[in-house]
Design a protein around this motif. Structure first.
Motif, PDB file in Angstrom:
ATOM      1  N   THR A 180      64.854  37.739 -60.963  1.00 41.63           N
ATOM      2  CA  THR A 180      64.504  38.151 -62.311  1.00 41.63           C
ATOM      3  C   THR A 180      64.093  36.841 -63.271  1.00 41.63           C
ATOM      4  O   THR A 180      63.274  36.688 -64.017  1.00 41.63           O
ATOM      5  CB  THR A 180      65.473  38.978 -62.984  1.00 41.63           C
ATOM      6  OG1 THR A 180      65.750  40.002 -62.181  1.00 41.63           O
ATOM      7  CG2 THR A 180      65.335  39.070 -64.308  1.00 41.63           C
ATOM      8  N   VAL A 181      64.978  35.762 -63.256  1.00 38.57           N
ATOM      9  CA  VAL A 181      64.862  34.682 -64.023  1.00 38.57           C
ATOM     10  C   VAL A 181      63.590  33.913 -63.277  1.00 38.57           C
ATOM     11  O   VAL A 181      62.852  33.382 -64.225  1.00 38.57           O
ATOM     12  CB  VAL A 181      65.900  33.618 -63.609  1.00 38.57           C
ATOM     13  CG1 VAL A 181      65.726  32.312 -64.288  1.00 38.57           C
ATOM     14  CG2 VAL A 181      67.206  34.124 -64.434  1.00 38.57           C
ATOM     15  N   LYS A 182      63.442  33.920 -62.039  1.00 38.79           N
ATOM     16  CA  LYS A 182      61.985  33.217 -61.530  1.00 38.79           C
ATOM     17  C   LYS A 182      60.666  34.138 -62.244  1.00 38.79           C
ATOM     18  O   LYS A 182      59.528  33.416 -62.557  1.00 38.79           O
ATOM     19  CB  LYS A 182      61.972  33.352 -60.240  1.00 38.79           C
ATOM     20  CG  LYS A 182      60.897  32.736 -59.621  1.00 38.79           C
ATOM     21  CD  LYS A 182      61.003  32.718 -58.058  1.00 38.79           C
ATOM     22  CE  LYS A 182      60.014  31.886 -57.204  1.00 38.79           C
ATOM     23  NZ  LYS A 182      60.051  31.905 -55.744  1.00 38.79           N
ATOM     24  N   LEU A 183      60.771  35.139 -61.952  1.00 41.73           N
ATOM     25  CA  LEU A 183      59.721  36.345 -62.496  1.00 41.73           C
ATOM     26  C   LEU A 183      59.431  35.741 -64.165  1.00 41.73           C
ATOM     27  O   LEU A 183      58.308  35.760 -64.802  1.00 41.73           O
ATOM     28  CB  LEU A 183      59.964  37.712 -62.299  1.00 41.73           C
ATOM     29  CG  LEU A 183      58.615  38.775 -62.882  1.00 41.73           C
ATOM     30  CD1 LEU A 183      57.470  38.236 -62.498  1.00 41.73           C
ATOM     31  CD2 LEU A 183      59.279  40.012 -62.658  1.00 41.73           C
ATOM     32  N   ASP A 184      60.845  35.924 -64.765  1.00 43.78           N
ATOM     33  CA  ASP A 184      60.634  35.720 -66.366  1.00 43.78           C
ATOM     34  C   ASP A 184      59.911  34.296 -66.550  1.00 43.78           C
ATOM     35  O   ASP A 184      59.009  34.010 -67.344  1.00 43.78           O
ATOM     36  CB  ASP A 184      62.040  35.548 -66.812  1.00 43.78           C
ATOM     37  CG  ASP A 184      61.884  35.433 -68.435  1.00 43.78           C
ATOM     38  OD1 ASP A 184      61.856  36.443 -69.129  1.00 43.78           O
ATOM     39  OD2 ASP A 184      62.247  34.198 -68.741  1.00 43.78           O
ATOM     40  N   ASP A 185      60.385  33.249 -65.955  1.00 43.45           N
ATOM     41  CA  ASP A 185      59.889  31.793 -66.052  1.00 43.45           C
ATOM     42  C   ASP A 185      58.395  31.700 -65.844  1.00 43.45           C
ATOM     43  O   ASP A 185      57.660  31.117 -66.418  1.00 43.45           O
ATOM     44  CB  ASP A 185      60.605  30.851 -65.142  1.00 43.45           C
ATOM     45  CG  ASP A 185      62.141  30.689 -65.693  1.00 43.45           C
ATOM     46  OD1 ASP A 185      62.151  30.919 -66.794  1.00 43.45           O
ATOM     47  OD2 ASP A 185      62.677  30.045 -64.759  1.00 43.45           O
ATOM     48  N   SER A 186      57.856  32.700 -64.636  1.00 40.45           N
ATOM     49  CA  SER A 186      56.507  32.521 -64.303  1.00 40.45           C
ATOM     50  C   SER A 186      55.646  33.251 -65.563  1.00 40.45           C
ATOM     51  O   SER A 186      54.348  33.052 -65.483  1.00 40.45           O
ATOM     52  CB  SER A 186      56.164  33.417 -63.080  1.00 40.45           C
ATOM     53  OG  SER A 186      56.393  34.759 -63.259  1.00 40.45           O
ATOM     54  N   MET A 187      56.291  33.906 -66.219  1.00 42.79           N
ATOM     55  CA  MET A 187      55.607  34.549 -67.391  1.00 42.79           C
ATOM     56  C   MET A 187      55.867  33.919 -68.673  1.00 42.79           C
ATOM     57  O   MET A 187      55.610  34.716 -69.795  1.00 42.79           O
ATOM     58  CB  MET A 187      55.709  35.915 -67.598  1.00 42.79           C
ATOM     59  CG  MET A 187      55.760  36.862 -66.233  1.00 42.79           C
ATOM     60  SD  MET A 187      55.962  38.547 -66.155  1.00 42.79           S
ATOM     61  CE  MET A 187      54.825  39.159 -67.291  1.00 42.79           C
ATOM     62  N   GLY A 188      56.368  32.585 -68.561  1.00 45.24           N
ATOM     63  CA  GLY A 188      56.436  31.982 -69.817  1.00 45.24           C
ATOM     64  C   GLY A 188      57.833  32.116 -70.588  1.00 45.24           C
ATOM     65  O   GLY A 188      57.929  31.863 -71.778  1.00 45.24           O
ATOM     66  N   GLY A 189      58.779  33.045 -70.064  1.00 43.60           N
ATOM     67  CA  GLY A 189      59.968  33.395 -70.688  1.00 43.60           C
ATOM     68  C   GLY A 189      59.596  34.487 -71.876  1.00 43.60           C
ATOM     69  O   GLY A 189      60.604  34.683 -72.438  1.00 43.60           O
ATOM     70  N   SER A 190      58.743  35.055 -71.711  1.00 46.94           N
ATOM     71  CA  SER A 190      58.302  36.122 -72.773  1.00 46.94           C
ATOM     72  C   SER A 190      59.152  37.679 -72.408  1.00 46.94           C
ATOM     73  O   SER A 190      59.460  38.325 -73.427  1.00 46.94           O
ATOM     74  CB  SER A 190      56.981  36.370 -73.081  1.00 46.94           C
ATOM     75  OG  SER A 190      56.413  36.801 -71.937  1.00 46.94           O
ATOM     76  N   PRO A 191      59.165  37.802 -71.333  1.00 50.45           N
ATOM     77  CA  PRO A 191      59.543  39.201 -71.238  1.00 50.45           C
ATOM     78  C   PRO A 191      61.002  39.479 -71.535  1.00 50.45           C
ATOM     79  O   PRO A 191      61.968  38.602 -71.733  1.00 50.45           O
ATOM     80  CB  PRO A 191      59.674  39.469 -69.550  1.00 50.45           C
ATOM     81  CG  PRO A 191      58.684  38.372 -69.037  1.00 50.45           C
ATOM     82  CD  PRO A 191      58.700  37.281 -69.861  1.00 50.45           C
TER      83      PRO A 191
END
Length: 760
Positions: free
Chosen positions: A494-505
């Protein structure tokens, strides 16, 4: 203050301005103004009550400012608020909330705005006067993860603003086992005690400190508060850590300084003495020679419903339990109806009741009376009574209980449900789902979206547009049967996916069985299917049982789940629909009180199980049906479930002090609300269950029978002879478990603290 004009009902064509000595400093535009044929309302009320859900405004410089949805449940102790809750009927609750440090002018302004809102909604709302630390159960039920009291207010420059600012430094004191309150206290070791939990909030790092004397249930509730801060106030971008007394990390010691000796905890005083509730007195409010007076109608409860005349207003005095009820007859004159709240406040002063006495203003009468009000009457009857928990129903504005239609095919576009549960949109955006496997995320076939297996963890990425901007939500769904490695991997991914999207989700962690309405709306009208265990991994599926039973229930939120349960006849419930898959065939069983909407959801469940289903009605089961379930067994057939007017209520009980103490669980209760170190009381009106947790102390165990007797004897409705059933944790009969959806007999096999730690 911006206002708008609307026509005024002929009965309200009066010319006056309410100006009190306590409000002499208010701007003229803020006053409650009437002119012939016209009423002035605040601009914020233009959209008030138009859609179901919660709306909160804070009084700022004698004006109204909305509180962002992500921060609802946070209250500054120096402020006053107006809270509106709208059901889908619609019916309304208006609450005026006063912090302990709010000014008299702010409290007065809140009262005026509450009156404006009441009139704007046609006089239909039930009004409540709430005071910090003594809120009504109705109010507390809106905030299941707890209320947070924050120091300061408008005068101190504190604002309700959603930001990603990590420069926060505060200390929250967590109190309460059923109604959770998190109060901001001085950032000092002097605020601590060994009996409670505290949250040391340092912005990007949040520490839950557990006193050496606090119990497991208090730890669980404090964890819910900490998780809520991370997910709502920090948009999921903060780390959580549970800290034991005596094992504080360096970051905590650096924030608080050297640790001194911590004092012991004090007894929890957030309780309700049911013995006081028997003492209700009924008064009539009348306009005598130009001034409002009260006259005695009945000295003590139980009362008769016929005592309430439609042309009069009444005060039901339960002041010894810090509660006052106002009942306004639908044909009472305008002056009495308008002045009733002021009369109640003067009544509290005359009786020398505490300033934090709750006042419930039952404007919507008859028909909108609350359960707490009706309990004082021995013969209360509602109009147009309908079925109970198995049906969706709501109270309309004109004393009518009406069915709320449910269309499973349009669940994702149901604006009513979306607003009621604070959903960001109607669920029609883009959905992507991955299953956690081998430390990585594997795409799920879109044809199986909506099906979740208890042995898996999933990541759901939802993308939608808000105006011209693209927004994202990451739901992390964690099955109850998944491994610790999968739990850890789901958090990491979840953190990895969040980081890949610039922390916006925005990140939302979901435990199996606790799915929010917005998540359920993402599957294009299909009910959510929750498999008991197993996995959807290709080549790795565990063998499913030859006999499977799915419990289909439409909740009061109008959402439908199909939850797999143990295939035994004791799981059946007369209010719901069940789908049984066995070697002998596929059956769709409809209970007597089940709805057609639940039948529609069951047909979808049958479609994925395969085969042609045989529809059978309760009482007409073939022998093969009972044989597949291992034979006939007792199951939930309570008449109270089929034709209930008074909803079931759950209490945590204690008589350690020699008198009965019962604290009600606010909001919709679940199996997880049963505290294993308590004696719990479930009141279904026709019978009372005393549930003894395995960790309850000897005083509570030995006093269980007295707890039940005192509870029934103290009921203000005067009921007698109610059956009392004493049961122990792990040995619950179906007549008890049937009040909880998808009861899990193995829930306590796993330590609840281990499950909550996995969400950190």
């Amino acid at each position: 203050m911006n206002t708008f004009l609307c026509p005024l009902h002929a009965l309200k064509c009066l010319s006056f301005i309410i100006i009190t000595q306590s409000l002499r400093h208010l701007p003229f535009s803020t006053l409650f103004l009437y002119v012939p044929g016209i009423m002035v309302f605040h601009k914020e009320f233009q959209n008030a009550g138009k859609e179901p859900g919660l709306q909160i405004w804070r009084i700022e410089k004698m004006d109204l400012k909305p509180v962002p949805k992500q921060l609802q449940g946070n209250f500054f102790t120096g402020d006053a608020y107006v809270v509106l809750y709208t059901t889908s009927a619609p019916s309304y609750n208006v609450h005026m909330w006063l912090g302990n440090e709010c000014s008299q002018d702010e409290g007065g302004a809140a009262a005026i705005f509450a009156m404006q809102l009441d009139d704007h909604l046609g006089g239909a709302p039930v009004q409540y006067r709430e005071v910090q630390n003594n809120e009504s159960v109705t109010f507390l039920g809106y905030f299941k993860t707890g209320i947070k009291y924050k120091q300061g207010g408008v005068a101190s420059g504190f604002q309700h603003v959603v930001t990603n600012d990590m420069n926060v430094k505060r200390l929250l004191h967590i109190k309460g086992r059923r109604a959770i309150r998190a109060t901001e206290v001085n950032m000092s070791w002097a605020s601590f005690n060994r009996g409670d939990c505290f949250i040391v909030d340092l912005g990007k790092d949040i520490y839950q400190w557990c006193g050496s004397e606090c119990n497991r249930f208090e730890r669980l509730k404090a964890s819910e508060v900490a998780i809520g801060i991370r997910d709502n106030e920090r948009n999921g971008r903060a780390s959580l850590e549970m800290v034991e007394d005596g094992a504080e990390p360096q970051a905590v010691l650096a924030a608080l300084g050297p640790k001194p000796n911590i004092p012991a905890g004090s007894p929890d005083d957030e309780t309700t003495d049911r013995s006081n509730q028997k003492k209700g007195t009924l008064y009539m409010v009348s306009d005598a020679a130009g001034s409002m007076k009260t006259s005695l109608v009945a000295q003590s409860s139980p009362f008769k419903q016929e005592m309430l005349t439609p042309t009069e207003c009444y005060i039901l005095d339960n002041g010894v339990d810090s509660k006052i009820f106002l009942w306004k007859g639908p044909n009472a004159n305008t002056e009495e109806r308008k002045a009733a709240m002021k009369v109640a406040e003067q009544f509290i002063k005359d009786k020398n009741y505490p300033k934090n006495t709750q006042v419930s203003d039952l404007e919507l009468a008859p028909g909108g009376e609350t359960t707490l009000f009706k309990q004082f009457f021995s013969n209360w009857k509602d109009k147009d009574q309908t079925t109970g928990p198995g049906q969706a129903y709501s109270i309309g504005r004109i004393a009518k209980v009406s069915q709320v239609p449910f269309d499973a095919s349009s669940l994702h576009s149901n604006k009513t449900m979306a607003a009621q549960h604070g959903m960001v949109d109607d669920g029609s955006g883009k959905v992507q789902i991955w299953r956690v496997e081998g430390g990585d995320k594997i795409p799920v076939d879109p044809s199986s979206y909506g099906q979740f297996y208890g042995g898996d963890c999933y990541l759901i990425l939802y993308t939608y547009r808000q105006g011209s901007r693209e927004q994202h939500i990451i739901y992390t769904w964690q099955g109850l049967k998944c491994t610790q490695d999968e739990l850890a991997a789901s958090a990491f991914l979840t953190v990895k996916l969040d980081d890949s999207m610039g922390g916006s989700p925005v990140q939302v962690r979901v435990t199996q069985g606790q799915e929010p309405a917005h998540l359920m709306s993402l599957f294009k009208g299909k009910p959510m299917i929750i498999h008991m265990g197993g996995t959807s991994r290709k080549g790795g599926q565990s063998q499913t049982g030859s006999t499977r039973l799915f419990h289909i229930r439409q909740s009061s939120t109008r959402a439908t789940r199909a939850v797999e349960v143990e295939p035994t006849a004791s799981q059946l419930n007369t209010n719901d629909v069940f789908v049984l898959k066995s070697p002998g065939g596929l059956f769709q069983w409809k209970g007597v009180a089940a709805s057609e909407e639940e039948m529609a959801a069951a047909k979808y469940a049958c479609s994925f199980l395969g085969g042609s289903a045989t529809e059978i009605s309760e009482g007409k089961e073939p022998a093969g049906f009972w044989s597949a379930l291992g034979g006939k067994k007792d199951y939930q057939t309570s008449k109270s479930l089929q034709k209930t007017v008074k909803p079931p209520r759950l209490f945590g009980c204690s008589n350690k002090t020699g008198r009965l103490i019962a604290e009600e669980v606010p909001g919709d209760f679940t199996q997880s609300d049963l505290a294993t170190d308590d004696v719990m009381l479930l009141d279904t009106w026709e019978q009372v269950f005393v549930w003894i947790g395995n960790d309850a102390n000897e005083v509570e165990r030995n006093g269980a029978d007295k707890i039940a007797k005192d509870y029934v004897d103290s009921d203000p409705s005067g009921r007698r002879g109610t059956p009392v059933i004493t049961i122990k944790q792990g040995f619950e009969p179906p007549t008890f478990t049937g009040w909880f959806q998808a009861w899990d007999a193995k829930m306590w096999d796993t330590d609840p603290l281990d499950r909550i730690r996995a969400r950190f």
